[in-house]
Design a protein around this motif. Structure first.
Motif, PDB file in Angstrom:
ATOM      1  N   CYS A 152      49.977  84.492  10.394  1.00 11.75           N
ATOM      2  CA  CYS A 152      49.212  84.445   8.957  1.00 11.75           C
ATOM      3  C   CYS A 152      49.012  83.027   8.314  1.00 11.75           C
ATOM      4  N   VAL A 153      49.554  82.088   9.094  1.00  9.03           N
ATOM      5  CA  VAL A 153      49.468  80.745   8.781  1.00  9.03           C
ATOM      6  C   VAL A 153      48.060  80.322   9.312  1.00  9.03           C
ATOM      7  N   SER A 154      47.660  80.584  10.299  1.00 13.92           N
ATOM      8  CA  SER A 154      46.718  80.045  11.453  1.00 13.92           C
ATOM      9  C   SER A 154      45.299  80.675  11.096  1.00 13.92           C
ATOM     10  N   HIS A 155      44.346  79.633  11.082  1.00 13.66           N
ATOM     11  CA  HIS A 155      43.031  80.301  10.786  1.00 13.66           C
ATOM     12  C   HIS A 155      42.424  81.072  12.146  1.00 13.66           C
ATOM     13  N   TRP A 156      43.123  80.719  13.350  1.00 16.68           N
ATOM     14  CA  TRP A 156      42.909  81.380  14.710  1.00 16.68           C
ATOM     15  C   TRP A 156      43.567  82.711  14.581  1.00 16.68           C
ATOM     16  N   GLY A 157      44.378  82.886  13.662  1.00 14.99           N
ATOM     17  CA  GLY A 157      45.252  84.260  13.938  1.00 14.99           C
ATOM     18  C   GLY A 157      44.428  85.409  13.428  1.00 14.99           C
ATOM     19  N   PHE A 165      48.945  79.566   4.465  1.00 15.92           N
ATOM     20  CA  PHE A 165      48.255  78.003   4.637  1.00 15.92           C
ATOM     21  C   PHE A 165      49.042  76.963   4.012  1.00 15.92           C
ATOM     22  N   ARG A 166      49.533  77.053   2.921  1.00 15.97           N
ATOM     23  CA  ARG A 166      50.104  76.106   2.076  1.00 15.97           C
ATOM     24  C   ARG A 166      51.565  75.929   2.201  1.00 15.97           C
ATOM     25  N   LEU A 167      52.270  76.610   3.091  1.00 18.78           N
ATOM     26  CA  LEU A 167      53.621  76.708   3.236  1.00 18.78           C
ATOM     27  C   LEU A 167      54.046  75.459   3.644  1.00 18.78           C
ATOM     28  N   SER A 168      53.335  74.707   4.412  1.00 19.18           N
ATOM     29  CA  SER A 168      53.840  73.346   4.811  1.00 19.18           C
ATOM     30  C   SER A 168      54.455  72.433   3.643  1.00 19.18           C
ATOM     31  N   GLU A 169      53.939  72.848   2.441  1.00 20.18           N
ATOM     32  CA  GLU A 169      54.846  72.192   1.246  1.00 20.18           C
ATOM     33  C   GLU A 169      55.943  72.241   1.188  1.00 20.18           C
ATOM     34  N   ALA A 175      62.555  68.415   3.600  1.00 19.33           N
ATOM     35  CA  ALA A 175      62.266  67.846   4.928  1.00 19.33           C
ATOM     36  C   ALA A 175      63.550  68.031   5.630  1.00 19.33           C
ATOM     37  N   HIS A 176      64.781  68.050   5.051  1.00 19.69           N
ATOM     38  CA  HIS A 176      66.079  67.987   5.675  1.00 19.69           C
ATOM     39  C   HIS A 176      66.367  69.734   6.099  1.00 19.69           C
ATOM     40  N   VAL A 177      65.671  70.641   5.651  1.00 18.53           N
ATOM     41  CA  VAL A 177      65.921  72.035   5.911  1.00 18.53           C
ATOM     42  C   VAL A 177      65.358  72.464   6.937  1.00 18.53           C
ATOM     43  N   PRO A 178      65.899  73.049   8.201  1.00 23.01           N
ATOM     44  CA  PRO A 178      65.154  73.567   9.199  1.00 23.01           C
ATOM     45  C   PRO A 178      64.368  74.936   8.791  1.00 23.01           C
ATOM     46  N   MET A 179      63.230  74.905   9.738  1.00 18.15           N
ATOM     47  CA  MET A 179      62.268  76.104   9.354  1.00 18.15           C
ATOM     48  C   MET A 179      61.964  76.752  10.804  1.00 18.15           C
ATOM     49  N   MET A 180      62.356  78.115  10.525  1.00 16.69           N
ATOM     50  CA  MET A 180      62.045  79.006  11.784  1.00 16.69           C
ATOM     51  C   MET A 180      60.787  79.918  11.429  1.00 16.69           C
ATOM     52  N   GLN A 197      50.280  73.578  11.232  1.00 16.71           N
ATOM     53  CA  GLN A 197      50.110  73.961   9.930  1.00 16.71           C
ATOM     54  C   GLN A 197      51.384  73.865   9.233  1.00 16.71           C
ATOM     55  N   LEU A 198      52.455  74.382   9.783  1.00 17.85           N
ATOM     56  CA  LEU A 198      53.650  74.368   9.109  1.00 17.85           C
ATOM     57  C   LEU A 198      54.482  72.923   9.205  1.00 17.85           C
TER      58      LEU A 198
END
Length: 607
Positions: A152-157, A165-169, A175-180, A197-198
């Motif tokens: 759902c993040v991707s324009h190509w999805g 799309f804003r979850l990169s915030e 920044a120190h927390v891992p993201m899966m 995007q992320l």
């Protein structure tokens, strides 16, 4: 009864221990352990696993191993509720925050959160990005961000959502927390876009197999779809299933006809009230409703493992959608079916929908995705090979478990029947559509034919020895081979092309596919692999339903069918034996073990 007690939580720290003691499984599935290790070591990751492939465990186990709380971003309220219910049944401290909770309930969750009493918190992307919520998160020890349905993040999805799309915030702020990021449906372009995007930093990327070998893929030519549907459902022996349609009107119509036929079916679409949709979703999850007829809005929010069939009444708009929707069948790993009814004329109808998309780039992407779906539907090669190749998982060997492999297409010299059909179109002055030409060929005695004096044509009744379905298939093949065209400006009337001239003059022999007039569905005992006692299984299933209703949860939250079948095979009579059953952990042993062990002992004493 003396129940076994799991080790204290301070000792349950390894992924393997959590898997067994909490979830009741002895081994990880392929790829899960490396993904879990990456998260525990603080590394970002992108996880691509099929629906039912065990994505949730990839972030749930790190959440229980690491200190702090894991924040799970999920797109649907029902999906959050379902996952939290299942985790709580396992003894895991999980909660969700969404609009379904009253303000007081939300405050209670916040209080537990700040007291360190919650290990997994499920939230919607809209919620997690609110300033007030971000401020709350900044005061917590966060172990991991898990982004579910990350396509759902991707324009190509195939299911782009602006808030995703804003979850990169989150990456910028924590920044120190891992993201899966996790998804079941993403082609190469979408995968690359998710990472971009992320803002994932040097992520560990795990691409599991997209193959769901337990699902049998079948595409049937659509002749009389309601007749075909009822015939199929009568073979299913009260199994759970989902029927997907493209319009709300069709959903309501089919659900009503199924109910009139005595089937336990209900409709689900966005035109219904929230209360109506919740009633249907809950009833289906709890096995009170057997069949749901729905638009694509249904199914994403449930983890119901015993859906035995998914049937598409209409062609989906992309292979991603088809794969995701069919993936809702057989999540327990047992045999399941994916059926699609296909009318080649639907291809043109669907393509016209894309004309309304203003964004030219987006329109091209949607058209390209649908072209791939149309090619899949029309193909005469192994369905699974095409699906897996689409997701860049190339398979050389056919699967042996799709309609093409099980019932290979047969060809015949179709020159004569082609000449009969083409001549009939020509003599009817190329002014009529498929249905009328079929009636002419079969010599139907209709007022329309008599009014047009077409009962006097030399081709009238020339094909009366063949069924309507036969001629419909032949005409569709002639269109597909470019010998006939359909004029959409004139009611889809059939027109001969220049290429038809050579066939009418017998300049070469035309090979056509033998029409498949009735699909062969062989009912399978989906649990046969366990060599289980069917009478005991029935008793355990009834007990499960009784306990689930008492706890106000779906039956699969107690135990799934696979676990019950293993109980009916191994017949454990004490706690230690009960723990050896796959899917039984300490929490479920302590909560349900007494009732199930008593039922098994009583059965053994009387049989």
């Amino acid at each position: 009864m003396n129940t076994l007690t799991p080790p204290s939580s301070s000792l349950v720290r390894t992924p393997e221990a959590v898997l067994k003691q909490v979830f009741g499984y002895s081994e990880f599935r392929d790829g899960q352990k490396t993904v879990i290790d990456a998260a525990i070591n603080g590394q970002d990751s992108l996880v691509l696993l099929p629906t039912g492939g065990g994505k949730s465990v990839c972030y749930q186990i790190p959440a229980l191993v690491l200190e702090g709380v894991t924040i799970v971003i999920s797109p649907l309220i029902s999906l959050m509720q379902d996952q939290v219910t299942q985790l709580q049944a396992l003894g895991v401290k999980a909660a969700y925050i969404n609009n379904s909770l009253a303000r007081e309930e939300q405050q209670q969750v916040y209080q537990q959160l700040h007291q360190g009493l919650i290990k997994l918190l499920y939230v919607a992307p809209e919620k997690v990005l609110q300033r007030e919520f971000l401020e709350r998160l900044s005061h917590l020890k966060i172990s991991l961000f898990a982004i579910d349905e990350a396509h759902c993040v991707s324009h190509w999805g195939h299911d782009f959502r602006p808030h995703y799309f804003r979850l990169s915030e989150l990456k910028q702020r924590f920044a120190h927390v891992p993201m899966m990021a996790l998804t079941a449906t993403a082609d190469k372009a979408t995968r690359f876009d998710i990472v971009e995007q992320l803002k994932l930093q040097q992520p560990y990327i795990h691409t599991g197999s997209f193959d769901r070998p337990n699902i049998r893929y079948t595409i049937e030519e659509k002749f009389k779809p309601m007749v075909q549907l009822l015939r199929y459902l009568k073979e299913q022996k009260s199994q759970s299933g989902i029927i997907y349609c493209t319009s709300r009107k069709r959903v309501d119509d089919i659900a009503e006809k199924l109910a009139d036929a005595g089937l336990n079916a209900a409709a689900y679409h966005a035109g219904m009230s929230n209360e109506q949709r919740q009633f249907v979703q809950t009833g289906f999850a709890r096995d009170d409703i057997q069949i749901v007829v729905a638009t694509v809005a249904f199914g994403m929010g449930i983890n119901k493992p015993n859906v035995r069939f998914v049937l598409h009444y209409d062609i989906p708009k992309s292979i991603e959608s088809y794969y995701q929707e069919t993936g809702r069948a057989g999540r327990d790993g047992l045999a399941a079916e994916a059926i699609m009814y296909f009318d080649p004329a639907d291809i043109g109808r669907v393509r016209r929908f894309f004309e309304d998309i203003d964004d030219e780039q987006r329109r091209r992407v949607e058209e390209q995705r649908f072209n791939a779906m149309a090619s899949f539907a029309e193909a005469q090669t192994c369905r699974r090979q095409i699906l897996l190749n689409y997701f860049s998982e190339y398979q050389r060997e056919p699967c042996g478990n799709c309609d093409i492999c099980l019932n290979p297409p047969k060809s015949f010299d179709g020159t004569l029947v082609a000449q009969q059909a083409l001549s009939c179109v020509y003599r009817a002055e190329q002014r009529f559509g498929l249905g009328y030409i079929v009636e002419l060929l079969r010599g139907a005695n209709t007022s329309r034919i008599r009014d047009n004096n077409h009962h006097q044509l030399s081709t009238y009744g020339i094909g009366k020895d063949k069924s309507s379905e036969f001629w419909l298939s032949i005409l569709r093949q002639l269109i597909h081979q470019g010998l006939l065209s359909q004029d959409i400006t004139q009611g889809a009337s059939l027109r001969l092309t220049e290429a038809a001239r050579a066939i009418l003059k017998s300049e070469y022999a035309l090979q056509l596919a033998e029409p498949r007039l009735q699909a062969k569905h062989v009912y399978q005992d989906k649990l046969a692999q366990f060599n289980y006692d069917k009478k005991l299984f029935a008793r355990l299933r009834a007990l499960r339903k009784e306990l689930a209703d008492a706890d106000d949860v779906p039956p699969y939250v107690v135990f799934n069918d696979k676990t019950l079948a293993e109980m009916a095979q191994l017949m454990p009579t004490n706690d230690s034996e009960f723990l050896k059953v796959s899917g039984v952990g300490f929490t479920k042993l302590n909560k349900y073990g007494g009732e199930f062990l008593t039922a098994i002992r009583n059965y053994l004493a009387t049989n």
